[in-house]
Write a protein that holds these residues in place. Structure first.
Motif, PDB file in Angstrom:
ATOM      1  N   ARG A  41       0.845  -1.291   0.031  1.00 31.74           N
ATOM      2  CA  ARG A  41      -0.111  -0.096  -0.035  1.00 31.74           C
ATOM      3  C   ARG A  41       1.130   1.130  -0.036  1.00 31.74           C
ATOM      4  N   LEU A  42       2.095   1.132   0.560  1.00 25.42           N
ATOM      5  CA  LEU A  42       2.895   2.431   0.729  1.00 25.42           C
ATOM      6  C   LEU A  42       3.467   2.538  -0.677  1.00 25.42           C
ATOM      7  N   ARG A  43       3.663   1.430  -1.476  1.00 21.38           N
ATOM      8  CA  ARG A  43       4.218   1.378  -2.807  1.00 21.38           C
ATOM      9  C   ARG A  43       3.370   2.182  -3.561  1.00 21.38           C
ATOM     10  N   VAL A  45       0.878   4.360  -2.718  1.00 23.68           N
ATOM     11  CA  VAL A  45       0.862   5.790  -2.487  1.00 23.68           C
ATOM     12  C   VAL A  45       2.090   6.387  -2.938  1.00 23.68           C
ATOM     13  N   ARG A  46       3.060   6.048  -3.032  1.00 27.53           N
ATOM     14  CA  ARG A  46       4.270   6.566  -3.662  1.00 27.53           C
ATOM     15  C   ARG A  46       4.255   6.939  -4.929  1.00 27.53           C
ATOM     16  N   GLU A  47       3.700   5.709  -5.628  1.00 28.12           N
ATOM     17  CA  GLU A  47       3.685   5.991  -7.124  1.00 28.12           C
ATOM     18  C   GLU A  47       2.497   6.851  -7.259  1.00 28.12           C
ATOM     19  N   LEU A  48       1.611   6.827  -6.570  1.00 25.70           N
ATOM     20  CA  LEU A  48       0.672   8.046  -6.930  1.00 25.70           C
ATOM     21  C   LEU A  48       1.182   9.445  -6.603  1.00 25.70           C
ATOM     22  N   ALA A  49       1.738   9.701  -5.581  1.00 27.49           N
ATOM     23  CA  ALA A  49       2.245  10.836  -5.167  1.00 27.49           C
ATOM     24  C   ALA A  49       3.421  11.430  -6.384  1.00 27.49           C
ATOM     25  N   ALA A  50       4.219  10.250  -6.942  1.00 31.37           N
ATOM     26  CA  ALA A  50       5.128  10.611  -8.012  1.00 31.37           C
ATOM     27  C   ALA A  50       4.425  11.186  -9.039  1.00 31.37           C
ATOM     28  N   ALA A  51       3.263  10.536  -9.541  1.00 31.43           N
ATOM     29  CA  ALA A  51       2.334  10.762 -10.768  1.00 31.43           C
ATOM     30  C   ALA A  51       1.917  11.969 -10.717  1.00 31.43           C
ATOM     31  N   GLU A  52       1.539  12.606  -9.580  1.00 31.72           N
ATOM     32  CA  GLU A  52       0.651  13.755  -9.098  1.00 31.72           C
ATOM     33  C   GLU A  52      -0.537  13.965 -10.188  1.00 31.72           C
ATOM     34  N   SER A  53      -1.105  12.717 -10.444  1.00 29.66           N
ATOM     35  CA  SER A  53      -2.317  12.686 -11.074  1.00 29.66           C
ATOM     36  C   SER A  53      -2.981  11.302 -11.047  1.00 29.66           C
ATOM     37  N   GLU A  54      -4.229  11.232 -11.464  1.00 24.92           N
ATOM     38  CA  GLU A  54      -5.066   9.809 -11.264  1.00 24.92           C
ATOM     39  C   GLU A  54      -4.435   8.810 -12.142  1.00 24.92           C
ATOM     40  N   LEU A  55      -4.445   7.755 -11.481  1.00 26.51           N
ATOM     41  CA  LEU A  55      -3.635   6.323 -12.347  1.00 26.51           C
ATOM     42  C   LEU A  55      -4.870   5.126 -12.139  1.00 26.51           C
ATOM     43  N   CYS A  57      -5.967   1.434 -11.950  1.00 24.61           N
ATOM     44  CA  CYS A  57      -5.254   0.444 -11.036  1.00 24.61           C
ATOM     45  C   CYS A  57      -4.473  -0.533 -11.996  1.00 24.61           C
ATOM     46  N   SER A  58      -4.754  -0.778 -13.374  1.00 23.94           N
ATOM     47  CA  SER A  58      -3.910  -1.516 -14.013  1.00 23.94           C
ATOM     48  C   SER A  58      -2.373  -0.981 -14.223  1.00 23.94           C
ATOM     49  N   CYS A  59      -2.182   0.424 -14.002  1.00 25.32           N
ATOM     50  CA  CYS A  59      -0.978   1.226 -13.898  1.00 25.32           C
ATOM     51  C   CYS A  59       0.044   0.632 -13.172  1.00 25.32           C
ATOM     52  N   PHE A  60      -0.412  -0.093 -12.190  1.00 27.38           N
ATOM     53  CA  PHE A  60       0.410  -0.458 -10.907  1.00 27.38           C
ATOM     54  C   PHE A  60       0.886  -1.817 -11.267  1.00 27.38           C
ATOM     55  N   ALA A 115       9.750   6.882   3.400  1.00 29.14           N
ATOM     56  CA  ALA A 115       9.528   5.750   2.352  1.00 29.14           C
ATOM     57  C   ALA A 115      10.470   5.820   1.451  1.00 29.14           C
ATOM     58  N   ASN A 116      10.512   7.158   0.654  1.00 30.15           N
ATOM     59  CA  ASN A 116      11.474   7.384  -0.229  1.00 30.15           C
ATOM     60  C   ASN A 116      13.124   7.182  -0.025  1.00 30.15           C
TER      61      ASN A 116
END
Length: 127
Positions: A41-43, A45-55, A57-60, A115-116
């Motif tokens: 889950r932390l992973r 959230v990290r990916e969403l934060a890095a993307a700074e936009s909606e993603l 579920c299939s992007c993960f 986390a980073n």
């Protein structure tokens, strides 16, 4: 109407599927910390934060089964960390940064920073 309920209302009006989200005042720090304590889950959230936009579920690319992935997204949604909305057949995910910052100033940024740093120290994401 809370920010979390606004897109859901639009989806309901359009006849789309609607997912339950806690209202801002229902988000609890212990629920947020519990959700963020899991490495997958932390992973996410990290990916969403890095993307700074909606993603979607299939992007993960998570090293877990689809049902386990679905569970992780549900925990994040029910804790108030992410907002999920259907756009066509895609379930889009976005961080509820404004809500989290209003309730727990600096918490999300501090957790993401830690986390980073851990990822940099370890050299990779670990499940």
């Amino acid at each position: 109407m809370t920010p979390a309920s606004a897109p859901a209302a639009s989806a309901a009006e359009a006849g789309g599927r609607v997912l339950d989200h806690p209202a801002r005042e229902e988000i609890r720090v212990e629920g947020v910390l519990h959700a963020l304590s899991d490495p997958m889950r932390l992973r996410i959230v990290r990916e969403l934060a890095a993307a700074e936009s909606e993603l979607s579920c299939s992007c993960f690319d998570l090293p877990v089964s689809k049902s386990t992935s679905t569970h992780h997204f549900r925990v994040l949604r029910e804790s108030g960390i992410v907002q999920q909305i259907y756009r066509g057949t895609a379930k889009m995910n976005g961080l509820r940064r404004d809500d989290l910052e209003a309730l727990f100033p600096g918490l999300l940024d501090r957790v993401l920073d830690a986390a980073n740093r851990q990822v940099q120290r370890d050299g990779e994401d670990r499940p």
